[in-house]
Design a protein around this motif. Structure first.
Motif, short mmCIF file in Angstrom:
data_model
loop_
_atom_site.label_atom_id
_atom_site.label_comp_id
_atom_site.label_asym_id
_atom_site.label_seq_id
_atom_site.Cartn_x
_atom_site.Cartn_y
_atom_site.Cartn_z
N ILE A 86 0.83 -1.20 0.00
CA ILE A 86 0.00 0.00 0.00
C ILE A 86 0.87 1.26 0.00
O ILE A 86 0.58 2.24 -0.68
N LEU A 87 1.97 1.21 0.73
CA LEU A 87 2.84 2.38 0.83
C LEU A 87 3.63 2.64 -0.44
O LEU A 87 3.78 3.80 -0.85
N SER A 88 4.13 1.59 -1.12
CA SER A 88 5.11 1.90 -2.17
C SER A 88 5.03 1.09 -3.45
O SER A 88 5.91 1.21 -4.30
N ALA A 89 4.01 0.25 -3.63
CA ALA A 89 3.94 -0.56 -4.85
C ALA A 89 3.33 0.24 -6.00
O ALA A 89 2.11 0.36 -6.11
N GLY A 90 4.18 0.82 -6.82
CA GLY A 90 3.72 1.51 -8.02
C GLY A 90 3.40 2.98 -7.82
O GLY A 90 3.44 3.50 -6.70
N GLU A 91 3.06 3.63 -8.92
CA GLU A 91 2.83 5.07 -8.89
C GLU A 91 1.50 5.45 -8.25
O GLU A 91 1.26 6.63 -7.97
N SER A 92 0.63 4.48 -8.03
CA SER A 92 -0.62 4.78 -7.32
C SER A 92 -0.49 4.54 -5.82
O SER A 92 -1.46 4.71 -5.08
N SER A 93 0.71 4.16 -5.37
CA SER A 93 0.92 3.90 -3.94
C SER A 93 0.84 5.21 -3.15
O SER A 93 0.98 6.31 -3.69
N ARG A 94 0.67 5.07 -1.85
CA ARG A 94 0.49 6.26 -1.01
C ARG A 94 1.73 7.15 -0.98
O ARG A 94 1.62 8.37 -1.06
N LEU A 95 2.92 6.56 -0.83
CA LEU A 95 4.13 7.38 -0.75
C LEU A 95 4.38 8.11 -2.06
O LEU A 95 4.71 9.30 -2.07
N TYR A 96 4.22 7.40 -3.18
CA TYR A 96 4.46 8.05 -4.48
C TYR A 96 3.45 9.16 -4.71
O TYR A 96 3.81 10.28 -5.10
N HIS A 97 2.19 8.86 -4.46
CA HIS A 97 1.14 9.85 -4.73
C HIS A 97 1.35 11.11 -3.88
O HIS A 97 1.22 12.23 -4.38
N ALA A 98 1.69 10.93 -2.60
CA ALA A 98 1.81 12.08 -1.70
C ALA A 98 3.11 12.85 -1.90
O ALA A 98 3.11 14.06 -2.10
N LEU A 99 4.26 12.14 -1.86
CA LEU A 99 5.55 12.84 -1.84
C LEU A 99 6.07 13.20 -3.22
O LEU A 99 6.72 14.24 -3.38
#
Length: 201
Positions: free
Chosen positions: A48-61
């Motif tokens: 959920i945090l980092s798998a792919g460009e729709s992940s939470r970390l990618y989307h937010a940061l």
């Protein structure tokens, strides 16, 4: 050798310098060993945090705040204990303190509110698909059996690991995030360019 890493009692902060052009910020948390039921929920949380460009970390940061050029997380459960890593390589001109604040905000979101059914299903599907692809080869089957035998103590666990992943709930994610991702269990690493040390920054 039978040495166990003791629990952390307070946050640890480390600053290192290297030949990197951009600063990086990372966290580590001590987590569950692979045979612990919590390990499955931690794997899903990692996706959920980092798998792919729709992940939470990618989307937010990366996408929304544009603080980071790259983000990462990794759930590494082993025979004796686990280590969860998350971090960001900063965009040019951004401050490590801001990236740290944003990373902590994403941790807090997972602690305070359950993930949606769609987000949970997507993360589990990603993990299960990856494992099935790995097991299409003889080498992949051997690695899965070896891991079950050595790290879980039972080769037959290879037959139930996908079902355990599928059984992870939103409440499980929230629970493990609260249990392991605490202030006192966190190591914070700032990895800064050598040039910033020379400039006294």
């Amino acid at each position: 050798v039978n040495v166990k890493e003791p629990p952390r009692k307070s946050e640890i902060r480390v600053t290192e310098y290297g030949h990197n052009d951009l600063p990086a910020v990372g966290f580590t948390y001590l987590t569950a060993k692979l045979s612990d039921p919590d390990a499955d929920a931690l794997r899903v949380a990692n996706a959920i945090l980092s798998a792919g460009e729709s992940s939470r970390l990618y989307h937010a940061l990366v996408y929304q705040q544009q603080i980071a050029a790259e983000v990462l997380s990794d759930e590494n459960s082993l025979e004796d204990a686990g280590l969860f890593i998350m971090g960001a390589i900063l965009s040019e001109g951004k401050k490590p303190e801001d990236a740290e604040k944003s990373l902590l905000a994403e941790v807090k979101k997972l602690q305070e509110a359950p993930v949606s059914a769609a987000e949970l299903e997507k993360a589990k599907n990603q993990l299960i698909t990856d494992q099935l692809r790995e097991r299409e080869t003889g080498n992949g089957k051997a690695l899965a059996l070896g891991e079950a035998a050595v790290l879980l103590g039972d080769p037959a666990r290879v037959n139930t690991d996908l079902a355990r992943l599928q059984a992870v709930t939103a409440a499980d994610i929230q629970r493990v995030m609260k249990k392991y991702f605490t202030d006192s269990n966190r190591l914070v690493l700032y990895y800064l360019p050598e040039a910033s040390k020379k400039e006294g920054q």
